[in-house]
Scaffold this motif. Structure first.
Motif, mmCIF file in Angstrom:
data_model
loop_
_atom_site.group_PDB
_atom_site.id
_atom_site.type_symbol
_atom_site.label_atom_id
_atom_site.label_comp_id
_atom_site.label_asym_id
_atom_site.label_seq_id
_atom_site.Cartn_x
_atom_site.Cartn_y
_atom_site.Cartn_z
ATOM 1 N N ARG A 53 -15.811 5.730 -2.748
ATOM 2 C CA ARG A 53 -14.763 4.999 -3.452
ATOM 3 C C ARG A 53 -13.660 4.667 -2.448
ATOM 4 N N ILE A 54 -13.271 3.413 -2.395
ATOM 5 C CA ILE A 54 -12.328 3.017 -1.358
ATOM 6 C C ILE A 54 -10.932 2.806 -1.920
ATOM 7 N N GLN A 55 -9.964 2.775 -1.029
ATOM 8 C CA GLN A 55 -8.582 2.532 -1.433
ATOM 9 C C GLN A 55 -8.113 1.224 -0.820
ATOM 10 N N GLY A 56 -7.148 0.617 -1.460
ATOM 11 C CA GLY A 56 -6.602 -0.628 -0.927
ATOM 12 C C GLY A 56 -5.101 -0.538 -0.819
ATOM 13 N N GLY A 57 -4.533 -1.549 -0.222
ATOM 14 C CA GLY A 57 -3.083 -1.602 -0.084
ATOM 15 C C GLY A 57 -2.517 -2.627 -1.044
ATOM 16 N N GLY B 294 0.825 -1.214 0.000
ATOM 17 C CA GLY B 294 0.000 0.000 0.000
ATOM 18 C C GLY B 294 0.849 1.249 0.000
ATOM 19 N N PHE C 6 -10.908 -5.228 -4.731
ATOM 20 C CA PHE C 6 -11.507 -4.621 -5.915
ATOM 21 C C PHE C 6 -10.860 -5.035 -7.216
ATOM 22 N N GLU D 36 -4.912 -9.073 0.967
ATOM 23 C CA GLU D 36 -4.992 -8.139 2.087
ATOM 24 C C GLU D 36 -5.635 -8.693 3.356
#
Ligand SMILES: Cc1cc2nc3c(=O)[nH]c(=O)nc-3n(C[C@H](O)[C@H](O)[C@H](O)COP(=O)(O)OP(=O)(O)OC[C@H]3O[C@@H](n4cnc5c(N)ncnc54)[C@H](O)[C@@H]3O)c2cc1C
Lengths: 753, 287, 62
Positions: free
Chosen positions: C58-62, A262, A455, A712
Motif C-alpha cells: 500500500r503506497i502513500q502520496g503527497g 504531503g 490513487f 504530483e
C-alpha cells in the motif's frame, strides 16, 4: 493508442472552462481562515519543549517548578500519553514521534508540552522544565547509518525482506525488490553499460503556512479539533486512536490550507494539543514556529542511489538495475520502497530490478512530499539515461522514445499498463518549439521523464439543492489547489446549470462519512467521481419530483440540459421544468432534494510527464539560472485547465528549488543548522522563469470524463531535467543534489584539473 | 519589567537615555534586525530609543567636506536621492540590495553597520568609499572611519551611551567610480555568501587611487590594500585584474558554514572583486 | 501462482487460506493491481477470468 473514443470525443458545456475559484476573493483579501486564524473562548497557548540532542536518553524530566508558575494550566510528557496502540507499530511510531518516550531520537524531537494562559507564560514554563539527558552517539547520513559501526537507533529493528533473517538489529528496516526478467542475462547482452552513484540531500515541502490547530476536549469525552490538514477524517482516526477517544465523538474541522504537499497528511502536534486540552480542560491553540516546522515536521528522505543500465548499440535497453537507499528519519518508512517502485516505471524493460533499502537515522520522521520518493529515483535513473544515450551517440530524447513504456508494457513495479501517456509526452517534446530554440554560451538544455501512480480511495459527497435552485456541494477532500472550482464545474455540468449556481464546501467530519486525504493526486479525481454520481442521483430525484408535479409516470420524464422534459405525444402540452422550478416546488413534493454518493473510486490512472529545461551557468561562481522551462503532462481530462497548469507549474517550481539550492544542513553534532527560510533556500519568484505547460489528454478509461490525478507527477522530472541541462551546459555530470553553486564550482574545478 | 520605548528629538537626548539605562538599551532605527531578534527571543531590551524622530538623523546634506547621511535615513530614501546615487552608485546599490521593498522602506545603513554581521551589504561599500561615522555621546562627538566600528560578529567599538548620528561620505573627485557586488544563490532575499566593494579614481585613464573591500570572508569586512595596489597605475588590463583577484583570495579568512565553503568563498571573492572593479572603472569613465 | 477467485475480496481470502504467512503482509496494508490498475480499497472489484493480479504494498502520496 487504445484510447476509448467515447471519452475522447465527449462534448462538455462547462468542463474545461477557466472559471474563477470560489475561495479566491477571501484568500486575496485576507478573510480566509487558515490554521492559526481560529480562536476559542478561554483558549490557552500550547508550546513544546524540544530536544537539543540528535540522540539521547532522557533520564529525567522535572516539571515541578514549571507547574508552580502562575498561569500554567497543564504540562504533559509521554506519561500523559499512555501507549494504547495495541501492537499497531505504525501508530506507535506516530505516538513516539509526537512525544519522545525515554529517548530523544532527533534534534527537535518533542520532549514535553505546556499549556498556559499566554505565550510569555508558556515560554517561561518551558525554561523551568528541567530535562536530564544522557547523550548517545548519533548518525544522520543514510550511508553512514548502514556502516557496521554505526550507532543503532532501535534494538527492535531486524531487517525484513532478506533471507536469512538477521540475528542482530540494525538501521536497515526493510529491503524491497521489484522487477522482472533476468538482469544478469540482460547485462550480458548489452553493448554498452553505464553505472553511476548519486546522492540527494533532504528537503522540506516548504509550505508557507506552519502547522496550527485549536484542540478542545471536554470532560464528557467529546472533542473538537480545528486544524490545517490534508485529511481531517484521517487526522480524526489517528488522534482518536492515540488518545483512546471514540472516533465519532471527535469532530475535526479543516481550515483553509496554506500548502501541504504531503506534509499535512501526517499528525505532528495535534494529538498533543488534544491531550493538553484534556488535561487543562480548556481549548488549546498550538502554532508551530518555522523552526519547529523544519526541525520536527516531516521532510522528504535524503538518499543515496546506484544505477546501472545496459543497452544494445541500436538503443534497446537490455537490463536496468538500481539500489536505492532512503532514510525515513528516526522511524521505519516505506520511502525506499516507493523509490524502487517508481524508478524505472517510464520504460519498457525486459530485465529490470530495483532494490529499496529503508533506513533509519537521527532525523525527523520523514513525511510524504508530492510523488514521495519518485523525484530522487528519477534523478538517478534519468541522469544515467542521458549518460547512456551519450555513449550510444543517440539523442537523449530518441533514446527515451525508443524505450518508453506503452499500453501492454509490464511496469517495473509489476502490473501491465493500460493506455498511458509517456510516449505521447515524449512525442510532444519532440514537436515542441522549445527543443529548437537557440542556446547561447554557457547555456544547456536537458529533458527528463517522470511517473507517479495516483490513487483514488474512500470518498463521500453530498449535494443539496436549495429551494431557489442554487446548489451546495459538500465534499470531504481538502481543497489544496482549486478543487472546489473543479468540483463545482462537475456538478454544474451534470445538473446542466451555470457554474455560479454551485457552491462547494469542505464538510467537517460530523457532516460526511469518511473521506481519505487529499493525497496521491486524488482530490479532484475521487471527489469529482463522487460528485458526478451524487449529481446523477439528485437528477433521478428531480425526475421523480417532476413526474409528481405533472402526475405522470417517472418513465415519461427525461432530464436534458438542466430541465425535466416529459416525453411522448400525450405530454406535449407539458412545459419543461427547470431545476429551479422543481426545487421551488420541493417542500410539497417530498421535501429537500439531495444526491449522495459514497464510493471507492480506485483506478486514478497512472500519470507521466516529460520536462524540458534550459539553464545558464556562470562558470566563475557556479550560479545557475533556469532560463526556460516546459512541462508536458498527461491530465486525462483537464476539468479546470488553469488549476491543472497550476499543479504543473507548482511541481516544477518546487523541483527547481530542490535541484538547485534546498537542503537540510546538519552539523557534526547532529543538529539542524538551517531551520528557516533564510538559509533553507526555496526559490523566490524572481528565481524562476515563467513555466510553460502543455496539457495532454489521454483519457483514463476508469473515469466518466477520463480524469487522471495531476498533482504530483510534475515534481518528478525537474531534478534530472536540470541535472541533464547543467551537464550539457558545462560538460560535467552533477551527481549530488542540490546542485548548488559550491558543488558546481567544485565540479568545474575538477574538470579543469 | 515592561520595556520602555522613547522617541527623543535630539541626538544628545538619545545618548543620555542610553547612558542612563541600567538594563539592556538599544537604538531602534528601522528595526529590521532588532525587532527580528526581539521576536526570536534573542534579546529582551529594557529600553528602546527610537531615533526616527531626530531631525539631524533624518536628512541628507552636502558640504565641502562631503555628503552627510543621517542615521535614520532609510534605504529607499537613499536610493531616491539623485545626487548621492550619482556620486556613490556603489554605496547606494549596496544599501539597496538589503532585503525587499518592504525592508528597504525601513532599513538604514547605520543599522546594517551596527548589527555587525560579517555579511552586511552596505558595509564593504561604505569602507571602500572611505566613509566615516559621526559618533555622539552625552559628552561630545567623534568621527570614526567606518572600518573601526565593527570589531567582530555582533560586536562594535561603540561605548555605552554612544549613538551614530550620521555617515559622512568624502567629497568626490571627478573621474571616480565605485561598485558593489555580492554573491547569493537566490536572486534576492538572501544573505551574501561573499561580497566585494571597489572604489577608485582615475587619472589619464589609469587607476590613481583605489580601495578594495571584501565582505563575508572574515569576522569583519576586510580591506585589501594588496588588491588596490594590484590595479593602481593600471588601465585595468587582464593582468592587473588577475593580480587583484589573487590578492583578494589571499586576503580571505572565511569559515565553512551553511552558507558556503572556505574554498568557494575564497575563489568567488576574487571573481566578484574583478567584476566590481570593472564596473567601478567604467563608472569613473575609464574605457 | 494460480488462484480461483472472482473478486479481490475472495482472492485475498483464498490467499490467506493457502498461505497463512500472507496475513502479515495484508495487515501491513496492500494494494491490488488488476490489469494494470491499482486498487487500494475497492475489494468488490471483479477480477475477469484469466486476469493477472499483482499484490503490491500500500503506497502513500503527497
Ligand atoms: C527580510 C530581511 C531581509 C534582509 N536582507 C538583508 C540583506 O540582503 N543584506 C543585509 O546586509 N541585511 C539584510 N537584512 C538585515 C537588516 O535589514 C539590515 O542589517 C538593515 O540595514 C538593518 O537596519 P535597521 O535600520 O533596520 O537596523 P535596526 O534593526 O534598527 O538596528 C540594528 C542594530 O543596530 C543598532 N543601531 C541602529 N542604529 C543605530 C545608531 N544610529 N547608533 C547606534 N546603534 C544603532 C541597533 O541598536 C541594533 O542593534 C535583512 C533583514 C530582513 C528582516
Amino acid at each position: 493508442m487504445g484510447n476509448d473514443p467515447s471519452y475522447t470525443n465527449q462534448k462538455f458545456k462547462v468542463i474545461g472552462s477557466r472559471v474563477k475559484r470560489p475561495d479566491g476573493i477571501d484568500k486575496v483579501t485576507g478573510r480566509a481562515k487558515y490554521g492559526a486564524d481560529h480562536n476559542a473562548p478561554g483558549q490557552l497557548v500550547g508550546l513544546f519543549l524540544r530536544s537539543p540532542h540528535a540522540h539521547a536518553r532522557i533520564k529525567k524530566i522535572s516539571t515541578a517548578r514549571a507547574e508552580k508558575l502562575s498561569g500554567v494550566k497543564a504540562i504533559i510528557t509521554c506519561d500523559d500519553l499512555p501507549d494504547l496502540t495495541n501492537g499497531d507499530t505504525e501508530a506507535r511510531d506516530i505516538l513516539e514521534n509526537c512525544m519522545a518516550r525515554g529517548r530523544a531520537l532527533y534534534d527537535g524531537h518533542a520532549i514535553a508540552a505546556v499549556a498556559a494562559i499566554d505565550e510569555k507564560t508558556a515560554k517561561k514554563a518551558l525554561q523551568l522544565i528541567k530535562v536530564t539527558y544522557e547523550a548517545l552517539p548519533h548518525v544522520t547520513d543514510v550511508d553512514d547509518a548502514l556502516k557496521p559501526d554505526a550507532p543503532v537507533l532501535h534494538d527492535y529493528i531486524y531487517t525484513t525482506g532478506v533471507e536469512p533473517k538477521p540475528k542482530t538489529p540494525s538501521n536497515l528496516c526493510n529491503v524491497s525488490e521489484f522487477g522482472h526478467g533476468d538482469i544478469e542475462a540482460g547485462f550480458a547482452e548489452a553493448d554498452v553499460i553505464v553505472e553511476k552513484s548519486y546522492k540527494t540531500e533532504q528537503v522540506h515541502q516548504g509550505y508557507i503556512e506552519p502547522h496550527a490547530c485549536v484542540a478542545s476536549v471536554s470532560p464528557d469525552g467529546t472533542g473538537e479539533l480545528w486544524v490545517t490538514t490534508q485529511g481531517h477524517f484521517s487526522f480524526r482516526s489517528v488522534c482518536a486512536n492515540l488518545l483512546g477517544m471514540d472516533v465519532a465523538k471527535l469532530k475535526v474541522t479543516a481550515s483553509e490550507i496554506g500548502g501541504g504537499f504531503g506534509g499535512k497528511t501526517h499528525v505532528w502536534t495535534e494529538p498533543v494539543a488534544l491531550a493538553l486540552s484534556r488535561k487543562a480542560n480548556r481549548p488549546v491553540k498550538v502554532v508551530m514556529t518555522r523552526e519547529e516546522v523544519f526541525r520536527a515536521s516531516g521532510p522528504a528522505s535524503s538518499t543515496s542511489i546506484d544505477v546501472k543500465i545496459g543497452a544494445k548499440n541500436d538503443g534497446t535497453i537490455t537490463a536496468a538495475f538500481a539500489a536505492l537507499r532512503y532514510q525515513g528519519g528516526a522511524f521505519p518508512g516505506i520511502w525506499a520502497m516507493l523509490g524502487a517502485m517508481t524508478s524505472f516505471a517510464c520504460y519498457n524493460l525486459a530485465n529490470v530490478k530495483a532494490l529499496g533499502y529503508d533506513v533509519v537515522v537521527n532525523r525527523p520522521k520523514v513525511a510524504a512530499y508530492r510523488a514521495p520518493s519518485a523525484p530522487m529515483a528519477a534523478f538517478a535513473v534519468e541522469s544515467t539515461m542521458d549518460l547512456l544515450a551519450k555513449k550510444l551517440r543517440m539523442k537523449p530524447l530518441d533514446f527515451r522514445i525508443k524505450n518508453a513504456a506503452k499500453e501492454g508494457t509490464r511496469a517495473s513495479y509489476g502490473p501491465v499498463y493500460g493506455p498511458i501517456g509517456i510516449g505521447p509526452t515524449l512525442e510532444a517534446v519532440k514537436k515542441h518549439p522549445h527543443m529548437r530554440a537557440r542556446l547561447k554560451k554557457n547555456q544547456g538544455r536537458g529533458m527528463a521523464c517522470g511517473f507517479w501512480f495516483n490513487f483514488g480511495g474512500q470518498t463521500c459527497t453530498d449535494l443539496n439543492i436549495a429551494t431557489d435552485g442554487s446548489v451546495t456541494l459538500t465534499v470531504g477532500t481538502i481543497d489544496v489547489g482549486g478543487s472546489r472550482a473543479s468540483l463545482s464545474l462537475i456538478a454544474a455540468e451534470e445538473l446542466g446549470i451555470p457554474y455560479e449556481q454551485v457552491r462547494a464546501h469542505i464538510g467537517d467530519t460530523g457532516s460526511l462519512g469518511h473521506n481519505d486525504m487529499t493525497d496521491g493526486s486524488r482530490g479532484t479525481f475521487s471527489s469529482g467521481m463522487a460528485t458526478i454520481f451524487a449529481a446523477r442521483q439528485a437528477v433521478e430525484v428531480m425526475r421523480a419530483r417532476a413526474a409528481t408535479m405533472w402526475d405522470i409516470p417517472v418513465e415519461d420524464v427525461v432530464w436534458e440540459s438542466g430541465q425535466a422534459k416529459a416525453t411522448g405525444k400525450k405530454h406535449r402540452k407539458l412545459k419543461a421544468l427547470s431545476l429551479a422550478d422543481i426545487a421551488a416546488a420541493s417542500p410539497n413534493t417530498g421535501g429537500p432534494i439531495a444526491g449522495h454518493n459514497e464510493s471507492v473510486p480506485d483506478n486514478a490512472g497512472v500519470s507521466f510527464a516529460s520536462h524540458i529545461c534550459d539553464v545558464e551557468v556562470d562558470p566563475e561562481t557556479g550560479a545557475t539560472r533556469v532560463i526556460r522551462y516546459t512541462v508536458i503532462q498527461d491530465a486525462g481530462k483537464a476539468i479546470h485547465p488553469t488549476y491543472v497548469e497550476g499543479q504543473f507549474q507548482g511541481g516544477a517550481a518546487q523541483g527547481i528549488g530542490w535541484a538547485l539550492n534546498e537542503e537540510y544542513i546538519y552539523g557534526d553534532d547532529g543538529r539542524l543548522q538551517n531551520p528557516g527560510f533564510l538559509d533553507y533556500r526555496i526559490p523566490v519568484c524572481s528565481d524562476l522563469p515563467f513555466i510553460d505547460t502543455q496539457i495532454l489528454e489521454i483519457p483514463n478509461p476508469h473515469h466518466p470524463y477520463g480524469v487522471r490525478g495531476v498533482g504530483e507527477t510534475s515534481i518528478v522530472p525537474p531534478l534530472a531535467a536540470i541535472g541533464n541541462a547543467l551537464s550539457n551546459a558545462m560538460g560535467v555530470r552533477m551527481d549530488h543534489v542540490p546542485m548548488s553553486p559550491p558543488r558546481i564550482l567544485k565540479a568545474l574545478a575538477q574538470l579543469d584539473g | 519589567m515592561p520595556m520602555r520605548y522613547e522617541t527623543p528629538s535630539t541626538t544628545r537626548e538619545a545618548a543620555a537615555l542610553l547612558e542612563n539605562e541600567a538594563g539592556a538599551a538599544f537604538v531602534l532605527a528601522g528595526g529590521t534586525d532588532l525587532l527580528v531578534r526581539m521576536k526570536l527571543g534573542h534579546i529582551e531590551p529594557a529600553l528602546l530609543v527610537d531615533i526616527k524622530h531626530i531631525p539631524a538623523m533624518s536628512s541628507i546634506t552636502h558640504s565641502a567636506k562631503g555628503t552627510r547621511i543621517g542615521a535614520a535615513v532609510s534605504g529607499a530614501e537613499l536610493g531616491e536621492h539623485k545626487a548621492v546615487a550619482k556620486a556613490w552608485p556603489g554605496v547606494v546599490e549596496a544599501t539597496n540590495l538589503i532585503g525587499s521593498d518592504q525592508v528597504q522602506s525601513r532599513c538604514t545603513m547605520v543599522g546594517n553597520l551596527c548589527n555587525a554581521s560579517p555579511a552586511a551589504d552596505s558595509v564593504p561599500a561604505m569602507i571602500a568609499a572611505g566613509a566615516k561615522a559621526v559618533v555622539v555621546s552625552r559628552l561630545g562627538r567623534r568621527t570614526v572611519p567606518v572600518e573601526k566600528i565593527v570589531t567582530g560578529p555582533g560586536q562594535t567599538s561603540l561605548n555605552k551611551g554612544e549613538v551614530i548620528e550620521a555617515i559622512v561620505l568624502p567629497a568626490r573627485p571627478s573621474r571616480s567610480g565605485d561598485a558593489y557586488l555580492r554573491f547569493i544563490p537566490r536572486t534576492e532575499m538572501d544573505i551574501a555568501v561573499v561580497s566585494a566593494g571597489v572604489n577608485l579614481t582615475l587619472e589619464r585613464g589609469r587607476v590613481k587611487t583605489a580601495r578594495v573591500v571584501l565582505g563575508a570572508v572574515a569576522p569583519t569586512a576586510v580591506v585589501v590594500p594588496a588588491a588596490a595596489r594590484a590595479i593602481i597605475g593600471s588601465r585595468l588590463d587582464e593582468g592587473a585584474l588577475e593580480k587583484l583577484a589573487a590578492a583578494c583570495s589571499a586576503a580571505c579568512n572565511p569559515i565553512d558554514d551553511k552558507r558556503g565553503t572556505v574554498e568557494y568563498r575564497t575563489k568567488v571573492a576574487g571573481v566578484l572583486a574583478k567584476r566590481a572593479a570593472k564596473i567601478a572603472f567604467q563608472r569613473a569613465g575609464g574605457a | 501462482m494460480e488462484i480461483e477467485a472472482s473478486t479481490i475480496r475472495q482472492l485475498l481470502m483464498v490467499l490467506v487460506e493457502q498461505y497463512p504467512r500472507m496475513q502479515g503482509h495484508l495487515d501491513e496494508g496492500v494494494a491490488i493491481a488488476v490489469e494494470g490498475e491499482i486498487y487500494r480499497d475497492n475489494w468488490d472489484r471483479v477480477i475477469p477470468p484469466g486476469s493477472e493480479v499483482f499484490l503490491i504494498p500500500r503506497i502513500q502520496g503527497g
